[in-house]
Scaffold this active site. Structure first.
Site, PDB file in Angstrom:
ATOM      1  N   SER A  54     -17.238   3.252  21.979  1.00 28.06           N
ATOM      2  CA  SER A  54     -16.591   1.944  21.850  1.00 28.06           C
ATOM      3  C   SER A  54     -16.940   1.028  23.012  1.00 28.06           C
ATOM      4  O   SER A  54     -16.839   1.423  24.176  1.00 28.06           O
ATOM      5  CB  SER A  54     -15.078   2.097  21.799  1.00 28.06           C
ATOM      6  OG  SER A  54     -14.678   2.635  20.581  1.00 28.06           O
ATOM      7  N   HIS A  57      -9.401  -1.979  22.968  1.00 31.37           N
ATOM      8  CA  HIS A  57      -8.736  -0.682  22.897  1.00 31.37           C
ATOM      9  C   HIS A  57      -9.238   0.269  23.972  1.00 31.37           C
ATOM     10  O   HIS A  57      -8.645   1.294  24.245  1.00 31.37           O
ATOM     11  CB  HIS A  57      -8.875  -0.068  21.505  1.00 31.37           C
ATOM     12  CG  HIS A  57     -10.261   0.314  21.118  1.00 31.37           C
ATOM     13  ND1 HIS A  57     -11.063  -0.471  20.335  1.00 31.37           N
ATOM     14  CD2 HIS A  57     -10.992   1.396  21.412  1.00 31.37           C
ATOM     15  CE1 HIS A  57     -12.226   0.128  20.154  1.00 31.37           C
ATOM     16  NE2 HIS A  57     -12.203   1.264  20.803  1.00 31.37           N
ATOM     17  N   ASP A 106     -10.428  -7.260  19.151  1.00 30.27           N
ATOM     18  CA  ASP A 106     -10.698  -6.006  19.852  1.00 30.27           C
ATOM     19  C   ASP A 106     -11.776  -6.194  20.908  1.00 30.27           C
ATOM     20  O   ASP A 106     -12.609  -5.328  21.115  1.00 30.27           O
ATOM     21  CB  ASP A 106     -11.101  -4.907  18.867  1.00 30.27           C
ATOM     22  CG  ASP A 106     -11.099  -3.531  19.518  1.00 30.27           C
ATOM     23  OD1 ASP A 106     -10.427  -3.367  20.553  1.00 30.27           O
ATOM     24  OD2 ASP A 106     -11.781  -2.618  19.011  1.00 30.27           O
TER      25      ASP A 106
END
Length: 458
Positions: free
Chosen positions: A308, A181, A213
Site C-alpha cells: 500500500s 490507511h 485514501d
C-alpha cells in the site's frame, strides 16, 4: 459441507489502521442510509442489492484494523507462510486500509508529486525516465534500478504495535505520498521511513484525506540526495500495457513484481465498520468506518499487504498509479491472511498528484461534488438498454441542477467513459478536481442527450 469460493468481494485486509475521520457529507451528494441497511456510497449513491461489494485498500496495517485481513502475528520483516481457508465469498484486500480500506496496523497512502507551503513539484531532478533499447521487450532490470530509489518503506509504531507500508518520494524537500490507511495510526505514534539505501529517517504527517485514501508525510531531516518519482501521463495508459509494482510487501522492502494493466476506470469501493485484526499486532483490533471510492487502475502485478502506498510504473519508469488494494478469495475469519490473486488496484497518478498538492499546500483536500443522489439503473442509448446511474434527487443550486440534470435521468457515461452504476459515477466524480467541467451522457424518456456540469468543492 465443502465451500466453494465465490466471486471476489472488495474488503480491506486486516492489518492497517483506518483513518480517524470521515470525509464530510454534503446534502444532495450523500443520501440517507437505506432503510434496508444497504451501504451508501460516498456521493450519496445508494447501492442496490446487486451493487459491488465493498472494496478496500491493502497494505501492511497497524493498530486500528480496517477491512482487509493480513496474516496475524507477523512482525515487520518476517514473512509467514500459511494456508488459509476459503469461504463462499471473496474479499478485496487493500494494501493498507484507509479508513475502511485497510484493517489494523499502518496503511499506505497515495503517492504523487505535491506542492506545499513553500514547496514546488520538481520535474527537473525527478527519476530519469527509462529509454528501452528493445522495442519488443521491456528491460525491467533497468526500470527497477531507476525507480527503486524513489520508493520507500514506512513503519508506524504506536504503543506496543507496529505496521508497515510503502510510499513514493515527491520532491527533494522530503515529501512522501502514501495511503491514508498506512499512516492514519501515526497521529499519536512514531513514523519512520527507510530509504532505498537502508538509511532510516523520522517523518511527520503533513496531511491526510480519508475519502481518497491518500496522505503526505515529510522527513524531518531529509538528506540532500533524494530521488523524486517521475509522473507519467495516465491518459495514455491502455489496457494490456506492461507495468511494474514496487513496494514493501510483508516487510520485504524493494520488492518488484510485473504484470499488465488489466482494466481502467474500475470502480473500487470500501465501506465497513467491521473490526479487522492487524497482521503485525496480533490480538489487537481496530475499527474502520470510512467510505472510499476509487476510479482505479486494475493490474495483474502481484500486490500484497505492505505494498500500500507503493508505486505502479510504466515501462519508462514513470508513476501511473499508487498501489492501494487487492481482490482476494479467502476466509471470513479475521485471523486468515489475504494475499494476491492477480487482481490489484492502484489510485490513478493524476488523482494522486492533485490531492497531494492540496495536502502539501493546506493540509487537507477538497472533495469534488456533482450534487445528486443515485442508484443503479437502466437507461436507453440508441434504442438499446444499458446500465447506468439513475438520478434519485438533485440538490438545489448544484452543478447537476445548473447543467439540467433531472430526477429520473440515467447517467450512462462521463467524458466518454461508460458509467455502469452508482459506485461507478461516484468514483469518476471523485477522481476529478474542483472546477473541472465534465460531460455527462444522460438517458431521458428513451432519448440521450449530453449535459455539461462544472464541479464544485466541499
Amino acid at each position: 459441507m465443502s465451500e466453494r469460493p465465490g466471486s471476489p468481494s472488495f474488503e480491506p485486509p486486516a492489518g492497517s489502521s483506518p483513518s480517524s475521520g470521515q470525509p464530510g457529507q454534503t446534502p444532495g451528494d450523500q443520501p440517507a442510509q437505506a432503510s434496508q441497511g444497504r451501504p451508501q456510497d460516498p456521493y450519496g449513491q445508494s447501492q442496490q442489492p446487486h451493487a459491488q461489494p465493498p472494496q478496500a485498500p491493502y497494505a501492511q496495517p497497524w493498530q486500528p484494523a480496517p477491512q482487509w485481513q493480513p496474516a496475524p502475528g507477523q512482525d515487520p520483516g518476517q514473512v509467514q507462510t500459511r494456508r488459509k481457508p476459503r469461504s463462499g465469498s471473496g474479499r478485496l484486500v487493500a494494501l493498507v486500509l484507509v479508513g475502511a480500506l485497510l484493517g489494523g496496523g499502518v496503511g499506505s497512502a497515495a503517492t504523487l508529486a505535491v506542492t506545499g507551503t513553500g514547496s514546488q513539484i520538481v520535474q527537473s531532478g525527478t527519476t530519469t525516465p527509462v529509454v528501452q533499447g528493445n522495442g519488443t521487450a521491456v528491460d525491467w532490470a533497468t526500470v527497477a534500478k531507476a525507480v527503486e530509489p524513489a520508493v520507500v518503506s514506512i513503519t508506524v509504531t504506536s504503543g506496543s504495535s507496529s505496521s508497515e507500508g510503502s510510499g513514493v518520494i515527491l520532491d527533494t524537500q522530503g515529501h512522501i505520498a502514501t495511503n491514508n490507511h498506512v499512516v492514519s495510526g501515526g497521529q499519536n505514534g512514531q513514523i519512520q521511513v527507510t530509504l532505498n539505501n537502508n538509511t532510516i529517517y523520522d517523518a511527520t504527517i503533513v496531511g491526510t484525506d480519508a475519502g481518497t485514501d491518500l496522505a503526505v508525510i515529510k522527513l524531518t531531516a531529509p538528506p540532500s540526495d533524494l530521488t523524486p518519482i517521475a509522473f507519467g501521463d495516465v491518459s495514455t495508459v491502455a489496457v494490456g500495457d506492461p507495468v511494474m509494482a514496487i513496494g514493501n510487501p510483508l516487510g520485504l522492502s524493494g520488492s518488484v513484481t510485473t504484470g499488465i494493466v488489466s482494466a481502467l476506470h474500475r470502480p473500487v469501493r470500501s465501506s465497513t465498520s467491521d473490526q479487522q485484526q492487524s497482521p503485525f499486532a496480533q490480538g489487537q483490533n481496530q475499527t474502520a468506518d470510512t467510505t472510499v471510492v476509487t476510479d482505479a487502475i486494475q493490474t495483474s502485478a502481484a500486490i500484497n499487504p505492505g505494498n500500500s502506498g507503493g508505486a505502479l510504473v510504466n515501462a519508462s519508469g514513470q508513476l501511473i498509479g499508487l498501489t492501494s488494494s487487492i481482490a482476494t478469495l479467502g476466509s471470513s475469519s479475521s485471523s486468515s491472511q489475504s494475499g494476491n490473486i492477480g487482481i490489484g488496484f492502484a489510485i490513478r497518478a493524476d488523482q494522486v498528484q492533485s490531492v497531494t498538492q492540496e495536502l502539501i499546500s493546506k493540509g487537507s483536500a477538497t472533495t469534488p461534488l456533482l450534487g445528486v443522489t443515485t442508484a443503479d439503473g437502466i437507461g436507453t442509448v440508441n434504442g438499446q438498454q444499458v446500465v447506468g446511474a439513475e438520478v434519485k434527487s438533485v440538490s438545489s443550486g448544484s452543478p447537476a441542477e445548473k447543467g439540467g440534470i433531472k430526477q429520473g435521468d440515467v447517467i450512462t457515461a462521463m467524458d466518454g467513459v461508460p458509467i455502469t452504476g452508482s459506485v461507478s459515477l461516484a468514483a469518476r466524480i471523485r477522481s476529478q478536481k474542483v472546477g473541472d467541467t465534465v460531460t455527462l451522457d444522460v438517458s431521458r424518456n428513451g432519448s440521450t442527450q449530453q449535459v455539461k456540469a462544472t464541479l464544485v468543492g466541499k
